[in-house]
Enzyme design. Structure first.
Site, PDB file in Angstrom:
ATOM      1  N   LYS A 100      18.049  24.988  31.054  1.00 59.62           N
ATOM      2  CA  LYS A 100      19.245  25.013  30.195  1.00 59.62           C
ATOM      3  C   LYS A 100      19.747  23.580  29.992  1.00 59.62           C
ATOM      4  CE  LYS A 100      23.839  25.559  29.214  1.00 59.62           C
ATOM      5  NZ  LYS A 100      24.897  24.525  29.205  1.00 59.62           N
ATOM      6  N   ASP A 105      16.111  25.535  13.431  1.00 62.48           N
ATOM      7  CA  ASP A 105      16.377  26.861  13.985  1.00 62.48           C
ATOM      8  C   ASP A 105      16.350  26.771  15.511  1.00 62.48           C
ATOM      9  OD1 ASP A 105      16.196  29.461  14.925  1.00 62.48           O
ATOM     10  OD2 ASP A 105      14.764  30.113  13.402  1.00 62.48           O
ATOM     11  N   GLU A 141      29.724  20.850  24.202  1.00 62.11           N
ATOM     12  CA  GLU A 141      29.890  20.644  25.653  1.00 62.11           C
ATOM     13  C   GLU A 141      30.101  19.174  26.008  1.00 62.11           C
ATOM     14  OE1 GLU A 141      27.032  22.753  28.093  1.00 62.11           O
ATOM     15  OE2 GLU A 141      27.257  21.301  29.722  1.00 62.11           O
ATOM     16  N   HIS A 156      31.831  15.537  34.736  1.00 61.54           N
ATOM     17  CA  HIS A 156      32.254  16.585  33.816  1.00 61.54           C
ATOM     18  C   HIS A 156      33.758  16.658  33.709  1.00 61.54           C
ATOM     19  CE1 HIS A 156      29.382  20.139  32.865  1.00 61.54           C
ATOM     20  NE2 HIS A 156      28.960  19.025  32.362  1.00 61.54           N
TER      21      HIS A 156
END
Ligand code: MEV
Length: 428
Positions: free
Chosen positions: A267, A283, A83, A381
């Site tokens: 998130k 992991d 991202e 972004h």
């Protein structure tokens, strides 16, 4: 003197130049630098030993976040992520935190929980009593399973017994084995110990052991980070520092009360944490599971972080979450790039890695909230997103940047426009 992670102009260097800066910072060998560059990374033979039915390997961009100071030490942070804006955001926020002395971070001892489910117990409270009375015997048996770990000072630490008087299959006991896994993530050690305990627990409880598996809600292995940013440092393109700081606290407040926002807020925290977890061969599903379960521990899903304003002019942030990461075992040692990423980080223990991860999560959260509170997330972004749109439309080489810049200038970052520009610039 320790090298500084504040490297002005790092962004403007070529990938090769950045790699040589990173190599010098961490004293990497040529082969380690090549592993990070991807030219000498995970090969097919090794991949085939890691999982089943291998047909290839799958690459992600590996970036390095700068500016991190954590507990007085500077770190360059490897991040594997697809991202745009994640690496830039972390570096930017770390620079802000640096102005308040950097991050402070702490972590719990590496205690994991192994769960052993027992069914068919007539009187669960009496069975619980008997199990706790035999604590020493249970711990001794668990400690016979992994002499290497116990030799390193790890091993079984405690036994807890939870009673569910009702469940869809009747009364249930759940034994928790608390197990110090030292520098491992710990799943293998804990699962082995939990399985080995089953016959003894059946004998003591008189019940039938069913599930024997580690819990990813590793709430005895928390990591925490703290930072203070001078409010004035948050001033940004016409937005006063006070206004941005207030906006950050208000944005956090929504996540604190509303699960719909908390999911996105968390998130954003995990954007940073996962990228480092992946780069170091850990992991990330385990970390994700632990984080979100911890965020819901009160029965209502909420923000993992906390932001407030201090009386003396600082924005103050804290973050706390489970952090079951290791430096031995799993892909951390087997994947050449993960091994080199750990060397680049220079962490001496799984706890230090957990502390770095908490700081990165807090930085990522600060970056997102700052952008949301000031110019909005899309502008930052867009420039990077536009490059991806240009590449997806088929642009290569210098056309990627040219098309991206043109689309941003026009305010039309769309695949149809990218294709059109590509045709025009290629003269077809
Ligand atoms: C995007 O990947 C992450 C953000 O949505 C996080 C947030 O909203 O806090 C920007």
């Amino acid at each position: 003197m320790e090298p500084s992670s504040r490297i002005p102009g790092f962004y403007d260097l070529s990938a090769e130049e950045r790699l040589s800066v990173v190599k010098a910072f961490a004293g990497l060998a040529d082969e380690e630098a090549r592993a990070l560059a991807g030219s000498d990374g995970l090969n097919l033979a090794r991949a085939g030993q890691m999982i089943e039915n291998v047909i290839g390997t799958f690459a992600l961009p590996l970036g390095v976040a700068t500016n991190f100071t954590i507990n007085g030490r500077d770190y360059l942070v490897p991040m594997a992520v697809e991202e745009p804006s994640v690496v830039a955001g972390a570096s930017f926020a770390a620079r802000l935190a640096r102005q308040g002395g950097g991050f402070r971070a702490t972590s719990d001892p590496p205690l994991m929980i192994g769960q052993i489910q027992i069914l068919g117990v007539a009187d669960p409270w009496s069975a619980r009593f008997r199990l706790l009375a035999e604590r020493e015997r249970i711990l001794a048996m668990a400690n016979r399973q992994d002499p290497v770990l116990t030799g390193l000072g790890g091993g079984a630490r405690d036994v807890e017994v939870r009673v569910f008087e009702t469940s869809p299959v009747g009364p249930m006991l759940v034994v928790h084995l608390l197990y110090d896994v030292r520098d491992a993530m710990g799943a293998n050690a804990v699962n082995t110990a939990a399985e080995a305990l089953a016959p003894l627990l059946e004998e003591i409880s008189g019940g039938r052991v069913t599930l024997r598996i580690l819990s990813n809600l590793a709430d005895r292995r928390l990591a925490r980070a703290h930072c203070r940013v001078p409010v004035a440092a948050l001033a940004h393109e016409g937005f006063a520092g006070e206004r941005v700081a207030q906006g950050i606290v208000e944005a956090w407040a929504l996540a604190a009360v509303d699960p719909y926002r908390a999911a996105t807020h968390n998130k954003g925290i995990m954007n940073g944490i996962d990228a480092v977890v992946i780069a170091t061969g850990n992991d990330w599903r385990a970390i994700e599971a632990g984080a979100h379960a911890y965020a819901a521990r009160t029965g209502r899903y909420t923000s993992l972080s906390h932001w407030s304003l201090s009386d003396d002019g600082y924005l103050v942030g804290t973050l706390e979450l489970p952090m079951a990461v290791g430096m031995v075992g799993g892909a951390t040692r087997v994947h050449p790039a993960a091994r080199a990423a750990l060397k680049l980080l220079g962490v001496g223990s799984a706890r230090e890695l957990a502390e770095v991860l908490a700081a990165v999560g807090l930085a990522q959260n600060l970056a997102a909230l700052r952008a949301l509170a000031a110019e909005g997330i899309q502008r930052g972004h867009m420039a990077l997103h536009a490059r991806q749109v240009a590449m997806a439309a088929g642009a290569t080489g210098e056309l990627v940047a040219r098309i991206a810049e043109q689309m941003v200038r026009e305010g039309k970052v769309r695949s149809d426009r990218a294709e059109e520009l590509l045709r025009e610039m290629r003269g077809v």
